[in-house]
Design a protein around this motif. Sequence first.
Motif, PDB file in Angstrom:
ATOM      1  N   SER A 263       0.822  -1.216   0.000  1.00  0.00           N
ATOM      2  CA  SER A 263       0.000   0.000   0.000  1.00  0.00           C
ATOM      3  C   SER A 263       0.849   1.257   0.000  1.00  0.00           C
ATOM      4  CB  SER A 263      -0.907   0.025   1.240  1.00  0.00           C
ATOM      5  OG  SER A 263      -1.760  -1.101   1.270  1.00  0.00           O
ATOM      6  N   ARG A 264       0.270   2.318  -0.562  1.00  0.00           N
ATOM      7  CA  ARG A 264       0.830   3.672  -0.471  1.00  0.00           C
ATOM      8  C   ARG A 264      -0.065   4.458   0.480  1.00  0.00           C
ATOM      9  NH1 ARG A 264       0.426   6.845  -4.778  1.00  0.00           N
ATOM     10  NH2 ARG A 264       2.365   7.999  -4.355  1.00  0.00           N
ATOM     11  N   ILE A 265       0.479   4.856   1.598  1.00  0.00           N
ATOM     12  CA  ILE A 265      -0.280   5.559   2.623  1.00  0.00           C
ATOM     13  C   ILE A 265       0.206   7.001   2.693  1.00  0.00           C
ATOM     14  CG2 ILE A 265      -0.929   5.655   5.047  1.00  0.00           C
ATOM     15  CD1 ILE A 265      -2.066   3.234   3.549  1.00  0.00           C
ATOM     16  N   ALA A 266      -0.725   7.933   2.508  1.00  0.00           N
ATOM     17  CA  ALA A 266      -0.404   9.359   2.541  1.00  0.00           C
ATOM     18  C   ALA A 266      -0.715   9.945   3.905  1.00  0.00           C
ATOM     19  CB  ALA A 266      -1.198  10.099   1.471  1.00  0.00           C
ATOM     20  N   VAL A 267       0.125  10.850   4.347  1.00  0.00           N
ATOM     21  CA  VAL A 267      -0.108  11.623   5.569  1.00  0.00           C
ATOM     22  C   VAL A 267      -0.599  13.009   5.148  1.00  0.00           C
ATOM     23  CG1 VAL A 267       0.909  12.591   7.655  1.00  0.00           C
ATOM     24  CG2 VAL A 267       1.665  10.351   6.797  1.00  0.00           C
ATOM     25  N   VAL A 268      -1.727  13.417   5.712  1.00  0.00           N
ATOM     26  CA  VAL A 268      -2.356  14.699   5.368  1.00  0.00           C
ATOM     27  C   VAL A 268      -2.283  15.621   6.582  1.00  0.00           C
ATOM     28  CG1 VAL A 268      -4.480  15.808   4.568  1.00  0.00           C
ATOM     29  CG2 VAL A 268      -3.900  13.494   3.790  1.00  0.00           C
ATOM     30  N   ALA A 269      -1.943  16.879   6.347  1.00  0.00           N
ATOM     31  CA  ALA A 269      -1.757  17.844   7.438  1.00  0.00           C
ATOM     32  C   ALA A 269      -3.101  18.419   7.890  1.00  0.00           C
ATOM     33  CB  ALA A 269      -0.827  18.966   7.000  1.00  0.00           C
ATOM     34  N   LEU A 270      -3.851  17.602   8.608  1.00  0.00           N
ATOM     35  CA  LEU A 270      -5.120  18.035   9.194  1.00  0.00           C
ATOM     36  C   LEU A 270      -5.577  16.952  10.149  1.00  0.00           C
ATOM     37  CD1 LEU A 270      -7.960  19.984   7.588  1.00  0.00           C
ATOM     38  CD2 LEU A 270      -8.563  17.905   8.828  1.00  0.00           C
ATOM     39  N   GLY A 271      -6.078  17.347  11.320  1.00  0.00           N
ATOM     40  CA  GLY A 271      -6.490  16.360  12.307  1.00  0.00           C
ATOM     41  C   GLY A 271      -7.639  16.836  13.158  1.00  0.00           C
ATOM     42  N   TYR A 272      -7.856  16.154  14.277  1.00  0.00           N
ATOM     43  CA  TYR A 272      -9.023  16.501  15.095  1.00  0.00           C
ATOM     44  C   TYR A 272      -8.869  17.831  15.805  1.00  0.00           C
ATOM     45  CZ  TYR A 272      -6.578  14.274  19.119  1.00  0.00           C
ATOM     46  OH  TYR A 272      -5.692  13.916  20.099  1.00  0.00           O
ATOM     47  N   ALA A 273      -7.647  18.340  15.975  1.00  0.00           N
ATOM     48  CA  ALA A 273      -7.478  19.682  16.536  1.00  0.00           C
ATOM     49  C   ALA A 273      -7.946  20.761  15.570  1.00  0.00           C
ATOM     50  CB  ALA A 273      -6.027  19.931  16.919  1.00  0.00           C
TER      51      ALA A 273
END
Length: 356
Positions: A263-273
Amino acid sequence: MRPARALIDLQALRANYRLAQRLGGARALAVIKADAYGHGAIACARALEPEADGFAVACIEEALSLRAAGITAPILLLEGFFGGDELELIIRHSLWTVIHAEWQLRLLEQWPDVARIKAWLKLDSGMHRVGFAAADYAAAYRRLRQCRAVADVVCMTHFARADEVGCHRTQEQLASFDAATAGLGAERSLRNSPSLLGWSGPASDWVRPGLMLYGMDPLDHPSEASRQLQPVMTLESKVISVRELPAGEPVGYGAQFVTSRPSRIAVVALGYADGYPQCAPSGTPVRVDGQPAALAGRVSMDMLTVDLTDLPQAGLGSTVELWGRQIPAAEVAARCRTSTYQLMCGVRRVPLRYNG
């Protein structure tokens, strides 16, 4: 700068307000409490003021913020005032106020000076939060009309289940309102977003669109009218990292997602905060450069992860929409077992960018 942001389409906001006016056939107070449901109250008020009949907020702090920003249109305090010291501010800043309790009515009766307050007298027709009981309503209305500080009175109530199209409770509340206001001859305000979108009536001199202004459908089943709503907010960010993982690898806190294939897993700059729900499960839809994808793993405070395995063209710097025109916020809310109201009001930390 961190790429997370909320794009606010002011043309869509105005279009939704005009839809509310058409559906209600009446004057419309744009409800912009809670910072316009997370969309920015001052910017939204400025965009709507040239055509809006007025605004509604929860409390005087919200109203004074709008006045300080130069908003001169009528502003209604939906929760009324919380103490006698607020009455002077209400008069000074030409605010309108809901009256929902005996103690508020008594304070108005004791006000020594002539003023020009427009009072909105609330009936508890079955919501059972605030408002005068039906048996006491006509007398309260007559007392308000005698107050030196009051120039005019609007009769109002609030529907508890108008989002459930066809629910008998709305008709029961309407019957209670009609009986309590019979013969008073006052202006009426009954219809909120769900009653505007899902019901052909009742007649109302003032309507109070809230959630629908922001392009969200409050109904349990979409109507012809609600399908005309235009989403106002697009919550988006960008891919800041990509990991190539073999099958059987856990992703994120708690190993709630495990790769079933390379798999290719991307990290996105956005979260529950930032207001994206921590409870959003793997599989919740997103769009990456306009293409469908899904969450993979638990949402973190500042980041979330997305499966890019089927999107070989996507990668570092790709734009990810969390909700907006491509991903309905209602779909995200349903996956999280919450409401679009909570999604919108929960947006924080991300900058709001306006267009239109």
